[in-house]
Motif scaffolding. Structure first.
Motif, PDB file in Angstrom:
ATOM      1  N   ASN A   1      14.518  27.950  72.351  1.00 31.21           N
ATOM      2  CA  ASN A   1      14.863  28.332  70.714  1.00 31.21           C
ATOM      3  C   ASN A   1      13.249  27.646  70.042  1.00 31.21           C
ATOM      4  OD1 ASN A   1      16.396  27.241  67.684  1.00 31.21           O
ATOM      5  ND2 ASN A   1      15.183  30.173  68.856  1.00 31.21           N
TER       6      ASN A   1
ATOM      7  N   SER B   1      16.628  37.690  72.195  1.00 30.80           N
ATOM      8  CA  SER B   1      16.660  37.515  71.026  1.00 30.80           C
ATOM      9  C   SER B   1      15.272  38.425  70.499  1.00 30.80           C
ATOM     10  CB  SER B   1      16.310  36.563  69.598  1.00 30.80           C
ATOM     11  OG  SER B   1      15.327  36.324  70.019  1.00 30.80           O
TER      12      SER B   1
ATOM     13  N   VAL C   1      12.454  39.195  67.649  1.00 29.77           N
ATOM     14  CA  VAL C   1      11.967  38.603  66.483  1.00 29.77           C
ATOM     15  C   VAL C   1      10.793  40.072  65.613  1.00 29.77           C
ATOM     16  CG1 VAL C   1      11.619  36.660  67.762  1.00 29.77           C
ATOM     17  CG2 VAL C   1       9.245  38.010  67.436  1.00 29.77           C
TER      18      VAL C   1
ATOM     19  N   ASP D   1      13.296  34.561  65.324  1.00 26.69           N
ATOM     20  CA  ASP D   1      14.405  33.775  65.359  1.00 26.69           C
ATOM     21  C   ASP D   1      13.957  33.594  67.401  1.00 26.69           C
ATOM     22  OD1 ASP D   1      15.834  31.591  66.009  1.00 26.69           O
ATOM     23  OD2 ASP D   1      17.516  32.282  65.772  1.00 26.69           O
TER      24      ASP D   1
ATOM     25  N   TRP E   1      14.659  33.164  70.847  1.00 27.22           N
ATOM     26  CA  TRP E   1      15.462  32.715  72.212  1.00 27.22           C
ATOM     27  C   TRP E   1      14.689  33.449  73.214  1.00 27.22           C
ATOM     28  CZ3 TRP E   1      19.912  29.144  71.148  1.00 27.22           C
ATOM     29  CH2 TRP E   1      19.863  28.973  70.057  1.00 27.22           C
TER      30      TRP E   1
END
Ligand SMILES: O=C(O)CCC(=O)C(=O)O
Ligand SMILES: [Fe+2]
Length: 426
Positions: free
Chosen positions: A334, A372, A374, A423, A425
């Motif tokens: 992360n 994830s 972004v 965020d 990941w």
């Protein structure tokens, strides 16, 4: 060959002088012809007006009646079927044909256009600048003149069309796109005004441009493709993975929707408590570094059914045994504020690297899953290979770090770009 030496190009100038004279004579003759026609028009209009005002009395005069009949039987015929326009045009053409042997031919035009494109490439000249008669190159994001010519000329939409078409005919769509873009812009600027000297039209330029845009994708690298990939594995047969081959050297593949949303959430959950500042190999030790700003956790497959299911899927896709110690544990990363990973290799480049202490051998390949997306930044950039992969939730990228002989593949140098907003990941 007129384009291969400037001496011959200079000789072309005297030919143009003669052509200008022929055209001047032609224009004078045509103007004279139109004056004659105008005189006839004025005469007929006024005689006709007199007749129209008092037809009954005017035609009782036999002279008036005679001239009306004579006009209709003879004068109109001579005007309408006059050969003068043709004779004037033929005089212009025969003048042109006299000079024809000294005119540049198609090969000269193509040679000159290729010369422009060669200069464009060698000196990194911007096409929009060239079109405005400027020799410009982009330095630090600004257009800078690298030379100010004493005499210059601006190019027209048709000029750009011809350069673009020379590139197009050679299947050089890299150049044709740039020149045809300018051609379209310039043709649009002049509206739909017709110019007798033009070879192309806005329509022609758009046609060639659309086809050029379509072609590079297929031509530049016909070996890059997308498919539904099962790797011949029974476990993937009914649910193949959408594969996109991004690069051949190094070989980098993107697998779309490799993981589901719920699996992805589960992995992030599992990793949360174990997140620690990421380390990198420096000499024979692992240490934190400014050039890798993130936290990571290691997940053992045996402890989580989701992790072992993903391991299995990776094995099916890549044909690699990812069980420890052949593969490392799954690393969850992360990124933080402006978090990034500067250009690096995933494989060890020195025998003293701490990677070898793991007794897993060097890193043959990397399989990275984006957990994830972004909003901005954060792409995985392949520095030498010159392409980047945007963070795409649930997709995974795979590449070989080592050549078949076990040596590191220098083309795999890559980085995690700083996250601008979001965020990230993995
Ligand atoms: O986060 C990325 O896009 C790249 C990460 C990476 O290269 C790595 O963790 O080795
Ligand atoms: Fe990496």
């Amino acid at each position: 060959e007129m384009y291969t030496s400037l001496l011959n190009t200079k000789q072309a100038m005297s030919v143009e002088r003669k052509l200008i004279d022929y055209l001047g004579t032609y224009i004078d003759q045509e103007l004279e012809r139109l004056e004659d026609i105008k005189r006839f028009y004025a005469k007929v209009s006024s005689l006709h007006a007199e007749l129209y005002n008092s037809p009954a009395t005017a035609l009782t005069n036999p002279l008036v009646a005679f001239t009306l009949i004579k006009r209709l039987q003879s004068e109109w015929l001579h005007v309408v079927y006059s050969n003068e326009a043709l004779e004037n045009a033929q005089a212009l053409r025969s003048g042109y044909e006299k000079e024809e042997a000294d005119l540049p031919n198609l090969e000269d035009l193509q040679g000159a256009a290729k010369g422009l494109m060669r200069l464009q490439d060698v000196y990194s000249l911007q096409v929009p600048g060239l079109v405005r008669g400027r020799f410009q190159r982009v330095t630090n994001g600004r257009s800078v003149d690298i030379h100010l010519p004493a005499v210059s000329v601006q190019l027209s939409g048709d000029d750009c069309f011809l350069v673009g078409k020379v590139a197009y005919d050679q299947e050089d769509y890299y150049h044709s796109v740039q020149w045809l873009e300018e051609s379209v812009r310039l043709f649009r600027g002049t509206g739909s005004k017709w110019s007798p000297e033009n070879e192309g039209t806005l329509h022609d330029a758009l046609d060639h441009l659309a086809f050029s845009h379509f072609m590079p994708v297929h031509f530049e690298n016909p070996q890059l493709f997308c498919d539904n990939f099962a790797n011949g594995h029974p476990g993937l047969l009914l649910r193949p993975v959408r594969r996109e081959v991004l690069s051949l050297r190094p070989y980098v593949v993107l697998y779309h929707d490799f993981i589901s949303d719920s699996e992805s959430e589960e992995i992030k959950q599992h990793a949360q408590l174990g997140l620690r500042r990421s380390v990198v190999a420096t000499g024979d030790k692992q240490a934190t570094a400014e050039y890798r700003i993130s936290k990571s956790a290691w997940l053992k497959g045996s402890a989580h059914s989701t992790v072992s299911r993903l391991d299995q899927k990776i094995s099916m896709l890549t044909g690699l045994n990812v069980q420890h110690p052949h593969g490392e544990y799954l690393q969850v990363v992360n990124y933080g504020i402006g978090g990034h990973y500067e250009p690096h290799f995933d494989h060890a480049t020195s025998p003293s690297s701490p990677v070898f202490k793991l007794k897993t051998g060097n890193r043959v390949a990397t399989f990275m899953i984006y957990l994830s997306s972004v909003e901005a930044g954060g792409s995985t950039a392949f520095i030498y290979a010159n392409f980047s992969v945007p963070v795409m939730k649930n997709a995974a990228i795979f590449w070989w770090n080592l050549h078949r002989n076990g040596e590191g593949d220098a083309d795999t140098l890559h980085a995690g770009c700083p996250v601008l907003i979001g965020d990230k990941w993995g």
